[in-house]
Design a protein around this motif. Structure first.
Motif, mmCIF file in Angstrom:
data_model
loop_
_atom_site.group_PDB
_atom_site.id
_atom_site.type_symbol
_atom_site.label_atom_id
_atom_site.label_comp_id
_atom_site.label_asym_id
_atom_site.label_seq_id
_atom_site.Cartn_x
_atom_site.Cartn_y
_atom_site.Cartn_z
ATOM 1 N N ARG A 154 44.698 34.906 -25.887
ATOM 2 C CA ARG A 154 45.766 36.000 -25.336
ATOM 3 C C ARG A 154 46.942 35.420 -26.425
ATOM 4 O O ARG A 154 46.895 34.494 -26.431
ATOM 5 C CB ARG A 154 46.011 36.132 -24.067
ATOM 6 N N ALA A 155 47.755 36.502 -26.893
ATOM 7 C CA ALA A 155 48.930 36.114 -27.472
ATOM 8 C C ALA A 155 50.048 36.130 -26.258
ATOM 9 O O ALA A 155 51.551 35.695 -26.806
ATOM 10 C CB ALA A 155 49.186 37.217 -28.424
ATOM 11 N N THR A 156 49.824 36.316 -25.200
ATOM 12 C CA THR A 156 51.152 36.436 -24.247
ATOM 13 C C THR A 156 50.473 36.030 -22.841
ATOM 14 O O THR A 156 49.451 36.072 -22.480
ATOM 15 C CB THR A 156 51.562 37.733 -24.115
ATOM 16 N N VAL A 157 51.334 34.920 -22.227
ATOM 17 C CA VAL A 157 51.011 34.282 -21.050
ATOM 18 C C VAL A 157 50.793 35.383 -19.778
ATOM 19 O O VAL A 157 51.550 36.327 -19.826
ATOM 20 C CB VAL A 157 51.992 33.346 -20.606
ATOM 21 N N THR A 158 49.772 35.408 -19.055
ATOM 22 C CA THR A 158 49.536 36.485 -17.941
ATOM 23 C C THR A 158 49.600 35.790 -16.713
ATOM 24 O O THR A 158 49.598 34.202 -16.740
ATOM 25 C CB THR A 158 48.321 37.324 -17.808
ATOM 26 N N VAL A 159 49.379 36.426 -15.601
ATOM 27 C CA VAL A 159 49.409 35.831 -14.143
ATOM 28 C C VAL A 159 48.267 35.031 -14.047
ATOM 29 O O VAL A 159 48.278 33.793 -13.529
ATOM 30 C CB VAL A 159 49.357 37.001 -13.049
ATOM 31 N N ALA A 160 47.120 35.513 -14.815
ATOM 32 C CA ALA A 160 45.838 34.605 -14.592
ATOM 33 C C ALA A 160 45.980 33.441 -15.568
ATOM 34 O O ALA A 160 45.627 32.190 -14.719
ATOM 35 C CB ALA A 160 44.831 35.315 -15.251
ATOM 36 N N ASP A 161 46.689 32.959 -16.336
ATOM 37 C CA ASP A 161 47.020 31.899 -16.909
ATOM 38 C C ASP A 161 47.959 30.955 -15.994
ATOM 39 O O ASP A 161 47.965 29.927 -16.011
ATOM 40 C CB ASP A 161 47.967 31.975 -18.259
ATOM 41 N N VAL A 162 48.887 31.568 -15.248
ATOM 42 C CA VAL A 162 49.968 30.749 -14.279
ATOM 43 C C VAL A 162 49.160 30.212 -13.168
ATOM 44 O O VAL A 162 49.393 29.328 -12.858
ATOM 45 C CB VAL A 162 51.060 31.529 -13.832
ATOM 46 N N ARG A 163 48.130 31.273 -12.829
ATOM 47 C CA ARG A 163 47.397 30.883 -11.476
ATOM 48 C C ARG A 163 46.556 29.496 -11.879
ATOM 49 O O ARG A 163 46.375 28.620 -11.307
ATOM 50 C CB ARG A 163 46.479 31.947 -11.288
ATOM 51 N N ALA A 164 45.913 29.515 -13.161
ATOM 52 C CA ALA A 164 45.011 28.448 -13.694
ATOM 53 C C ALA A 164 45.811 27.326 -13.671
ATOM 54 O O ALA A 164 45.442 26.200 -13.352
ATOM 55 C CB ALA A 164 44.302 28.863 -14.734
ATOM 56 N N ALA A 165 47.152 27.350 -14.367
ATOM 57 C CA ALA A 165 47.946 26.106 -14.589
ATOM 58 C C ALA A 165 48.331 25.678 -13.404
ATOM 59 O O ALA A 165 48.453 24.329 -13.329
ATOM 60 C CB ALA A 165 49.059 26.564 -15.499
ATOM 61 N N ALA A 166 48.639 26.520 -12.515
ATOM 62 C CA ALA A 166 49.321 25.875 -11.174
ATOM 63 C C ALA A 166 48.365 25.125 -10.204
ATOM 64 O O ALA A 166 48.690 24.339 -9.572
ATOM 65 C CB ALA A 166 50.100 27.267 -10.342
ATOM 66 N N ARG A 167 47.189 25.826 -10.272
ATOM 67 C CA ARG A 167 46.008 24.933 -9.598
ATOM 68 C C ARG A 167 45.699 23.508 -10.020
ATOM 69 O O ARG A 167 45.201 22.672 -9.295
ATOM 70 C CB ARG A 167 44.668 25.762 -9.549
ATOM 71 N N LEU A 168 46.093 23.246 -11.141
ATOM 72 C CA LEU A 168 45.792 21.916 -11.836
ATOM 73 C C LEU A 168 47.108 21.048 -11.881
ATOM 74 O O LEU A 168 47.085 19.936 -11.921
ATOM 75 C CB LEU A 168 45.117 22.058 -13.266
ATOM 76 N N ALA A 169 48.307 21.647 -11.972
ATOM 77 C CA ALA A 169 49.511 21.175 -12.057
ATOM 78 C C ALA A 169 50.219 20.718 -10.958
ATOM 79 O O ALA A 169 51.201 19.850 -11.045
ATOM 80 C CB ALA A 169 50.354 21.872 -13.208
ATOM 81 N N LEU A 170 49.959 21.553 -10.043
ATOM 82 C CA LEU A 170 50.846 21.342 -8.620
ATOM 83 C C LEU A 170 50.139 20.531 -7.586
ATOM 84 O O LEU A 170 50.936 19.818 -6.598
ATOM 85 C CB LEU A 170 51.028 22.594 -7.939
#
Length: 710
Positions: free
Chosen positions: A309-325
């Motif tokens: 994808r060329a733009t970050v979506t909610v799915a990307d934020v969800r996947a990142a938060a599950r690993l970073a938080l």
């Protein structure tokens, strides 16, 4: 490299062996696969910490990742693995533009637990310094791992200051050395991966926060998935070459996808709306500082690039938060990292449709079927990179059995019974379970003298880090340069200026090398021997006892100690928790500790003695500190007090250092705990004086009394 004291000139660098288990063949580790891939796509994410029990393919996946990283161009014979575009900034440069470049596979460098600081960051080249009088830099493991993977197995057992160095280098992409007359800064763009078994001890929260992503892994519970894991492992062991060839197409496809994602990373757009969602999520989970926001943003961009994808979506934020938080959320000292995914979903809401996509599926599913099949088009029962169909771009969630358990409150409102867990008056004696107050900061209890144990924060010891207090002719340890020069000067130099020879040079022989003696702090084995009999339940003592022991566990956690727990009640004693580095497990065992019955004090001390004897054989350099938590009574069997006194005297004869935490209360006291302390040769400490604040209060009171008297 197996030993941190290896004296070879070049740090060990290893390309991945051709018969390494393929990354795409691993099943049942979805989150771990995603975290490793995101860090490979964007090393700026800051590395991955893998937490899990033994036998969960942690090391297998890390070693397999190196095989799917794209090949890289390097300047021939460059000690730092510089890319052709970095010729001018290399410490060995500037390289001649005519120097050819070569293609090589990404390197995997493993950091041994026994590594020293000079082997990690690099140091003065002693051969050139002492032999030729030149100040030259000898690269370390960070230079060897530049543009590759630095893998630290059992990172929780590594010295804290080394973990700090690694995380700083991973965050900044550079390693700066200012020591021994050397001033060097070189690139250290590494993918840092650490693995650990929480049962062997935790990392400090400050160090946990420095890892970009964290993943909890556990063995799968589904029989079909477990069978597939075993089937693939047996096939690999029987014929590694054939197994690797079977997955070569999947490996190459994964390699191309990582390379494409790296190329597209700079073009991915992170909108203000998505950035606000990231900030909202981080604030809602009460993470400290802003590192979580930054890492989540970087991981979301990497996930978008990985998904095409060329733009970050909610799915990307969800996947990142599950690993970073999970490891950054505000939690109690003994809570395991975890994340409330229901709250995360409520904060993020539903995925927003991409304008103009016409309802077509997102491009991140384009390789799902061909990357992790079994080599002939048939998908395994659960693929390690398969996508969740209802959530665009996010990997399959872990089964419910593998998710972290929700944290339990210390005060259970459904506990039932009285507040202390005692039976009502007049009821027959029975076992109960009482709650505990919040732990407090305990005063420092430590062993006397000077030990030689592993570095920690409790007792004084000769360690591998600390202040320099002398030198020795031992064969290991950091070199004491001034002492070495003094030893070499004792037998003179070569050359005679009066005869026209060259200026005299210091001749350093192997026997002249001196090693530094460093004094710091060591970690100890804190053995808690806790009285859980009925007498301890009287007058609400057990709440105070549990709070005191929890406070000691918190202190042991902060000082990097091993802990063990012996409890005695009824007719005998039990080793409730064998010596371990995980104080979290000890805290859980303590919270569920029942109490009641008679007081077998002698049996408790005997169990403590046997535990210490066995542990001394296993780890002879680690000194023990025995903490007996009791009111001193002994009511089990004939001559109970005399037997307890004999065992205590035996412990004293063996040189066991200890503290008796006196839990006796009330107006009329028998002073039995003080007598026990005398038999043990241990310090006697009333439970009310364990808190560090009690010492401060007593000092203030004494000062006020002195002032009034003056």
């Amino acid at each position: 490299m197996r030993d941190g004291s290896n004296d070879s000139k070049t740090p060990v660098q290893q390309a991945v062996p051709p018969d390494t288990f393929p990354f795409s063949a691993v099943v049942g580790s979805d989150d771990l696969a995603l975290a490793l891939v995101l860090t490979a796509v964007s090393p700026d994410v800051g590395g991955v910490l893998v937490r899990g029990e033994k036998g969960t393919a942690k090391s297998t996946m890390v070693r397999g990742l190196a095989a799917v990283l794209p090949h890289q161009q390097v300047v021939v014979d460059c000690r730092f693995g510089c890319a052709p575009t970095d010729r001018a900034t290399c410490p060995d440069g500037p390289h001649d533009p005519a120097t050819p470049a070569a293609s090589r596979a990404a390197r995997l460098v493993e950091l041994p637990i026994g590594a020293t600081e000079d082997r990690v960051v690099g140091s003065l080249d002693l051969e050139r310094a002492l032999g030729r009088g030149e100040t030259a830099y000898q690269p370390g493991l960070l230079a060897a791992a530049n543009r590759g993977i630095l893998y630290v197995d059992e990172v929780n057992l590594l010295h804290d200051h080394l973990v700090d160095l690694l995380l700083d280098a991973a965050a900044m992409g550079r390693n700066t050395v200012e020591r021994d007359g050397v001033s060097v800064s070189h690139a250290a763009r590494i993918v840092l991966v650490g693995t650990m078994n929480p049962e062997e001890g935790e990392l400090r929260p400050q160090l946990l926060d420095r890892f970009g992503l964290t993943v909890e892994v556990a063995a799968p519970r589904e029989p079909t998935l477990r069978a597939e894991v075993v089937r693939r492992r047996l096939a690999f062991d029987a014929d590694p070459a054939a197994f690797v060839a079977r997955f070569e197409a999947d490996q190459e496809a994964l390699r191309r996808r990582i390379a494409d994602a790296r190329s597209a990373l700079g073009a991915v757009s992170l909108t203000d709306a998505m950035l606000t969602k990231i900030a909202t999520v981080c604030a809602a989970f009460e993470v400290d500082g802003l590192r979580a926001d930054i890492v989540t943003a970087r991981a979301a961009v990497a996930h978008a690039a990985w998904s095409g994808r060329a733009t970050v979506t909610v799915a990307d934020v969800r996947a990142a938060a599950r690993l970073a938080l999970p490891h950054r959320r505000r939690r109690n000292p003994f809570d395991s990292p975890g994340l409330d995914e229901d709250l995360l979903d409520r904060l993020l809401g539903d995925d927003e449709p991409d304008p103009g996509d016409g309802g077509e599926p997102e491009p991140d599913a384009r390789h799902d079927q061909d990357l992790h099949g079994d080599g002939d088009g048939e998908a395994p029962p659960s693929t390690s990179m398969g996508q969740r169909p209802e959530r665009d771009g996010e990997l399959d969630a872990e089964p419910a059995e593998r998710r972290p358990e929700p944290q339990r409150a210390e005060h259970d409102p459904d506990d039932g019974g009285t507040e202390t867990g005692q039976a009502p008056a007049g009821a027959p004696a029975a076992s109960g379970v009482s709650t505990a107050d919040e732990p407090y900061r305990a005063r420092l209890l430590r062993a006397t003298g000077l030990g030689t144990g592993d570095p920690g924060r409790r007792s004084s010891a000769v360690t591998s880090t600390g202040r320099r207090v002398g030198s020795t002719s031992a064969r290991t340890g950091p070199v004491h340069v001034p002492a070495t020069i003094r030893a070499a000067a004792s037998h003179g130099s070569t050359g005679d200026v009066s005869r026209g020879d060259r200026p005299p040079r210091l001749r350093v022989l192997p026997g002249d090398v001196r090693r530094s003696v460093l004094q710091g702090r060591e970690s100890n084995l804190v053995l808690l021997c806790v009285d859980a009999s009925g007498s301890m339940a009287a007058r609400r003592r057990m709440e105070a006892v549990k709070s005191a022991v929890l406070s000691l566990l918190l202190d042991a956690y902060q000082r990097r100690d091993k802990v063990a727990l012996v409890t005695f009640r009824g007719a005998g004693a039990e080793l409730t928790l064998p010596p371990t580095g995980s104080v979290e497990i000890a805290a859980r065992r303590l919270r569920d500790l029942p109490h009641g019955g008679r007081t077998p004090l002698a049996e408790g001390l005997e169990t403590a003695y046997e535990t210490l004897r066995v542990e001394r054989l296993r780890d002879p350099n680690r000194r023990a500190l025995l903490v007996v938590v009791t009111d001193g009574r002994a009511t089990s069997g004939p001559d109970a007090l005399q037997r307890a006194a004999r065992v205590a005297a035996q412990l004293r004869h063996e040189g066991v250092e200890g503290v008796v935490l006196d839990c006796e209360s009330g107006r009329f006291r028998m002073g039995l705990a003080a007598q026990l302390a005398d038999h043990l040769g241990a310090e006697h400490l009333p439970v009310g004086e364990l808190a560090a604040s009690a010492i401060v209060g007593a000092a203030r009171a004494a000062r006020a009394t002195t002032g009034r008297a003056a």
